[in-house]
Design a protein around this motif. Structure first.
Motif, PDB file in Angstrom:
ATOM      1  N   HIS A  45      43.582  46.086  38.876  1.00 29.20           N
ATOM      2  CA  HIS A  45      43.933  47.353  39.523  1.00 29.20           C
ATOM      3  C   HIS A  45      42.972  47.680  40.662  1.00 29.20           C
ATOM      4  O   HIS A  45      43.394  47.920  41.798  1.00 29.20           O
ATOM      5  CB  HIS A  45      43.933  48.461  38.468  1.00 29.20           C
ATOM      6  N   VAL A  46      41.680  47.703  40.386  1.00 28.80           N
ATOM      7  CA  VAL A  46      40.715  48.052  41.426  1.00 28.80           C
ATOM      8  C   VAL A  46      40.658  46.961  42.494  1.00 28.80           C
ATOM      9  O   VAL A  46      40.438  47.254  43.673  1.00 28.80           O
ATOM     10  CB  VAL A  46      39.326  48.379  40.840  1.00 28.80           C
ATOM     11  N   THR A  47      40.884  45.710  42.117  1.00 27.36           N
ATOM     12  CA  THR A  47      40.908  44.623  43.090  1.00 27.36           C
ATOM     13  C   THR A  47      42.037  44.840  44.094  1.00 27.36           C
ATOM     14  O   THR A  47      41.841  44.693  45.310  1.00 27.36           O
ATOM     15  CB  THR A  47      41.057  43.261  42.376  1.00 27.36           C
ATOM     16  N   ALA A  48      43.201  45.220  43.594  1.00 21.58           N
ATOM     17  CA  ALA A  48      44.343  45.488  44.481  1.00 21.58           C
ATOM     18  C   ALA A  48      44.057  46.674  45.397  1.00 21.58           C
ATOM     19  O   ALA A  48      44.367  46.643  46.589  1.00 21.58           O
ATOM     20  CB  ALA A  48      45.596  45.747  43.653  1.00 21.58           C
ATOM     21  N   ASP A  52      43.831  46.744  49.526  1.00 18.45           N
ATOM     22  CA  ASP A  52      44.559  47.708  50.356  1.00 18.45           C
ATOM     23  C   ASP A  52      43.608  48.464  51.279  1.00 18.45           C
ATOM     24  O   ASP A  52      43.894  48.647  52.465  1.00 18.45           O
ATOM     25  CB  ASP A  52      45.318  48.716  49.488  1.00 18.45           C
ATOM     26  N   GLU A  53      42.486  48.918  50.726  1.00 20.10           N
ATOM     27  CA  GLU A  53      41.519  49.666  51.543  1.00 20.10           C
ATOM     28  C   GLU A  53      40.952  48.787  52.657  1.00 20.10           C
ATOM     29  O   GLU A  53      40.733  49.260  53.772  1.00 20.10           O
ATOM     30  CB  GLU A  53      40.399  50.228  50.673  1.00 20.10           C
ATOM     31  N   LEU A  62      35.506  44.414  52.649  1.00 21.70           N
ATOM     32  CA  LEU A  62      36.033  44.969  51.388  1.00 21.70           C
ATOM     33  C   LEU A  62      37.096  44.078  50.749  1.00 21.70           C
ATOM     34  O   LEU A  62      37.559  44.369  49.654  1.00 21.70           O
ATOM     35  CB  LEU A  62      36.620  46.361  51.609  1.00 21.70           C
ATOM     36  N   SER A  63      37.485  42.993  51.430  1.00 19.97           N
ATOM     37  CA  SER A  63      38.478  42.081  50.853  1.00 19.97           C
ATOM     38  C   SER A  63      37.863  41.432  49.619  1.00 19.97           C
ATOM     39  O   SER A  63      36.941  40.629  49.739  1.00 19.97           O
ATOM     40  CB  SER A  63      38.869  41.004  51.866  1.00 19.97           C
ATOM     41  N   GLN A 154      37.886  54.385  39.206  1.00 23.17           N
ATOM     42  CA  GLN A 154      38.164  53.210  40.039  1.00 23.17           C
ATOM     43  C   GLN A 154      38.894  53.613  41.320  1.00 23.17           C
ATOM     44  O   GLN A 154      38.577  53.110  42.402  1.00 23.17           O
ATOM     45  CB  GLN A 154      39.000  52.200  39.257  1.00 23.17           C
ATOM     46  N   HIS A 155      39.863  54.513  41.189  1.00 18.67           N
ATOM     47  CA  HIS A 155      40.592  54.992  42.359  1.00 18.67           C
ATOM     48  C   HIS A 155      39.644  55.678  43.343  1.00 18.67           C
ATOM     49  O   HIS A 155      39.697  55.422  44.549  1.00 18.67           O
ATOM     50  CB  HIS A 155      41.689  55.983  41.955  1.00 18.67           C
TER      51      HIS A 155
END
Length: 187
Positions: A45-48, A52-53, A62-63, A154-155
């Motif tokens: 979840h946080v990886t995705a 995106d960010e 940040l990738s 995480q969000h």
């Protein structure tokens, strides 16, 4: 999320998540931000969200690279990166541990090795004193004390990492007006 931000404004959570998010940005290059969890809970979840960010903010560092405990050999390349990647970790790279449960000893040993080679260690954890002691910066989300959930933390961290503050049109116009009407040195 804006309602959550307003509700948390006076609690200190926003500052903590912003600080951790900014620490994630210190990674020097794409691929240098590695995200790992426990064998039973990979932090997809946080990886995705970080991916995106990275894309939305233009912050390629940040990738994230998701490190997996037992990646299947036939998985796509980006999903086949195992914990052996930690042996190559060095300065300028960041290891982000996301673990709601206590980190297993093999993970703690690898985190300690990565820290010794110069990697920055960051964590969102559920109150694990051993993991917290290895991290340069960590947020503990203890279920019995937390005002927010582990998922919400995480969000907030991923959003803070990608936050690119640009002056609004109103702020830029105000600066221009100040410059035009500001004090002048006369002859």
């Amino acid at each position: 999320m804006s309602l959550l931000r307003e509700a948390l404004a006076s609690t200190g959570w926003l500052e903590q998540t912003r600080q951790l998010g900014m620490a994630l940005r210190t990674t020097r290059s794409p691929g240098g931000l590695m995200v790992v969890g426990t064998p039973d809970d990979e932090p997809w979840h946080v990886t995705a969200h970080l991916a995106d960010e990275a894309r939305l903010s233009g912050l390629a560092q940040l990738s994230p690279t998701l490190l997996r405990w037992d990646p299947p050999p036939n998985a796509p390349a980006h999903l086949r990166v195992g914990l052996d990647r930690l042996q190559e970790t060095g300065r300028g790279e960041t290891l982000f541990i996301v673990s709601e449960q206590r980190a297993p000893v093999p993970l703690l040993e690898r985190v300690d090795d990565a820290r010794r080679t110069g990697a920055t260690i960051l964590a969102i954890e559920g109150g694990d004193p051993e993991l917290e002691s290895l991290a340069h910066d960590a947020i503990a989300v203890r279920p019995d004390e937390a005002l927010i959930t582990f998922d919400a933390a995480q969000h907030l961290v991923s959003m803070a990492a990608g936050e690119v503050r640009r002056a609004s049109l109103r702020e830029r116009l105000a600066r221009l007006a100040d410059w035009v009407t500001g004090p002048r040195v006369s002859d």
